[in-house]
Design a protein around this motif. Structure first.
Motif, PDB file in Angstrom:
ATOM      1  N   VAL A 163       0.922  -1.279   0.009  1.00  0.00           N
ATOM      2  CA  VAL A 163       0.070   0.053   0.086  1.00  0.00           C
ATOM      3  C   VAL A 163       0.924   1.083   0.146  1.00  0.00           C
ATOM      4  CG1 VAL A 163      -1.641   1.378   1.329  1.00  0.00           C
ATOM      5  CG2 VAL A 163      -2.062  -1.280   1.134  1.00  0.00           C
ATOM      6  N   GLN A 164       1.897   1.207   0.841  1.00  0.00           N
ATOM      7  CA  GLN A 164       2.956   2.567   0.843  1.00  0.00           C
ATOM      8  C   GLN A 164       3.392   2.661  -0.448  1.00  0.00           C
ATOM      9  OE1 GLN A 164       6.365   1.714   3.430  1.00  0.00           O
ATOM     10  NE2 GLN A 164       6.412   3.954   3.658  1.00  0.00           N
ATOM     11  N   GLU A 165       3.889   1.445  -1.281  1.00  0.00           N
ATOM     12  CA  GLU A 165       4.327   1.587  -2.781  1.00  0.00           C
ATOM     13  C   GLU A 165       3.202   2.274  -3.539  1.00  0.00           C
ATOM     14  OE1 GLU A 165       7.164   1.418  -5.482  1.00  0.00           O
ATOM     15  OE2 GLU A 165       7.394   0.996  -3.455  1.00  0.00           O
TER      16      GLU A 165
ATOM     17  N   ASP B  83      -4.197   5.167  -5.617  1.00  0.00           N
ATOM     18  CA  ASP B  83      -5.104   5.421  -4.589  1.00  0.00           C
ATOM     19  C   ASP B  83      -6.351   4.220  -4.460  1.00  0.00           C
ATOM     20  OD1 ASP B  83      -5.988   6.370  -2.245  1.00  0.00           O
ATOM     21  OD2 ASP B  83      -7.089   8.231  -3.186  1.00  0.00           O
ATOM     22  N   PHE B  84      -6.963   4.087  -3.494  1.00  0.00           N
ATOM     23  CA  PHE B  84      -7.963   3.088  -3.354  1.00  0.00           C
ATOM     24  C   PHE B  84      -9.236   3.811  -3.626  1.00  0.00           C
ATOM     25  CE2 PHE B  84      -4.990   0.868  -0.802  1.00  0.00           C
ATOM     26  CZ  PHE B  84      -4.822  -0.545  -1.574  1.00  0.00           C
TER      27      PHE B  84
ATOM     28  N   VAL C  41     -10.614   1.350 -11.230  1.00  0.00           N
ATOM     29  CA  VAL C  41     -11.890   2.242 -11.552  1.00  0.00           C
ATOM     30  C   VAL C  41     -11.324   3.174 -12.472  1.00  0.00           C
ATOM     31  CG1 VAL C  41     -13.116   3.930 -10.499  1.00  0.00           C
ATOM     32  CG2 VAL C  41     -12.529   1.790  -9.463  1.00  0.00           C
ATOM     33  N   ASP C  42     -10.027   3.889 -12.615  1.00  0.00           N
ATOM     34  CA  ASP C  42      -9.694   4.851 -13.489  1.00  0.00           C
ATOM     35  C   ASP C  42      -8.102   4.597 -13.520  1.00  0.00           C
ATOM     36  OD1 ASP C  42      -8.875   6.277 -11.168  1.00  0.00           O
ATOM     37  OD2 ASP C  42     -10.423   7.476 -11.362  1.00  0.00           O
ATOM     38  N   ASP C  43      -7.674   5.406 -14.121  1.00  0.00           N
ATOM     39  CA  ASP C  43      -5.752   5.213 -14.340  1.00  0.00           C
ATOM     40  C   ASP C  43      -5.230   5.177 -13.003  1.00  0.00           C
ATOM     41  OD1 ASP C  43      -6.243   5.636 -17.070  1.00  0.00           O
ATOM     42  OD2 ASP C  43      -5.800   7.582 -17.222  1.00  0.00           O
ATOM     43  N   LYS C  44      -5.796   5.881 -11.803  1.00  0.00           N
ATOM     44  CA  LYS C  44      -5.050   6.121 -10.406  1.00  0.00           C
ATOM     45  C   LYS C  44      -5.630   5.292  -9.334  1.00  0.00           C
ATOM     46  CE  LYS C  44      -1.313   8.003 -11.985  1.00  0.00           C
ATOM     47  NZ  LYS C  44      -0.024   7.839 -11.775  1.00  0.00           N
TER      48      LYS C  44
ATOM     49  N   MET D 186     -10.536  -0.405  -6.968  1.00  0.00           N
ATOM     50  CA  MET D 186     -11.427  -0.856  -5.776  1.00  0.00           C
ATOM     51  C   MET D 186     -11.454  -2.317  -5.360  1.00  0.00           C
ATOM     52  SD  MET D 186     -15.495  -1.256  -6.405  1.00  0.00           S
ATOM     53  CE  MET D 186     -15.728   0.197  -7.684  1.00  0.00           C
ATOM     54  N   PRO D 187     -11.174  -2.394  -3.936  1.00  0.00           N
ATOM     55  CA  PRO D 187     -11.065  -3.648  -3.380  1.00  0.00           C
ATOM     56  C   PRO D 187     -12.220  -4.401  -3.431  1.00  0.00           C
ATOM     57  CG  PRO D 187     -10.584  -1.640  -1.888  1.00  0.00           C
ATOM     58  CD  PRO D 187     -11.289  -1.138  -3.096  1.00  0.00           C
TER      59      PRO D 187
END
Length: 114
Positions: A11-13, A20-21, A37-40, A43-44
């Motif tokens: 997650v840190q990486e 982002d989530f 969801v999108d480029d960045k 979704m878990p």
């Protein structure tokens, strides 16, 4: 604990690289796999909810897809009846914000009208 440390490093990486989530959308989330969801943002999966295993997530996703054809869920009780979700898991989903702002019950109170 070692698994948790490994996950935290991943997650840190992700954050370091600008990823982002996205919040889990119960109607769009995959039962087992992360979804882009999108480029960045990703979704878990539904199975990432504490206490929900892979088979339960599969069954819930399938039931939600079938129940969605009958219209939106009116309450948590309605959600449980139409999807077969357990009464123990529904409050957990609601507390995480996955069920939106729906009331707990279909029963109205006189105070709801003020």
């Amino acid at each position: 604990e070692l698994d948790a440390i490994r996950d935290m490093r991943l997650v840190q990486e992700m954050y370091a690289r600008g990823y982002d989530f996205a919040p889990i959308d119960i109607n769009k989330a995959d039962p087992k796999y992360f979804r882009q969801v999108d480029d960045k943002r990703i979704m878990p999966p539904l199975s990432s909810v504490e206490g929900m295993g892979g088979k339960a997530a599969d069954a819930l996703a399938h039931a939600i897809a079938e129940a969605a054809a009958d219209g939106p869920f009116l309450s948590v009780d309605d959600f449980c009846i139409r999807t077969g979700c357990s009464k123990n898991m529904a409050p957990k989903l609601k507390s995480l914000g996955l069920l939106g702002d729906i009331p707990d019950s279909n029963q109205l109170s006189i105070f709801d009208f003020y």
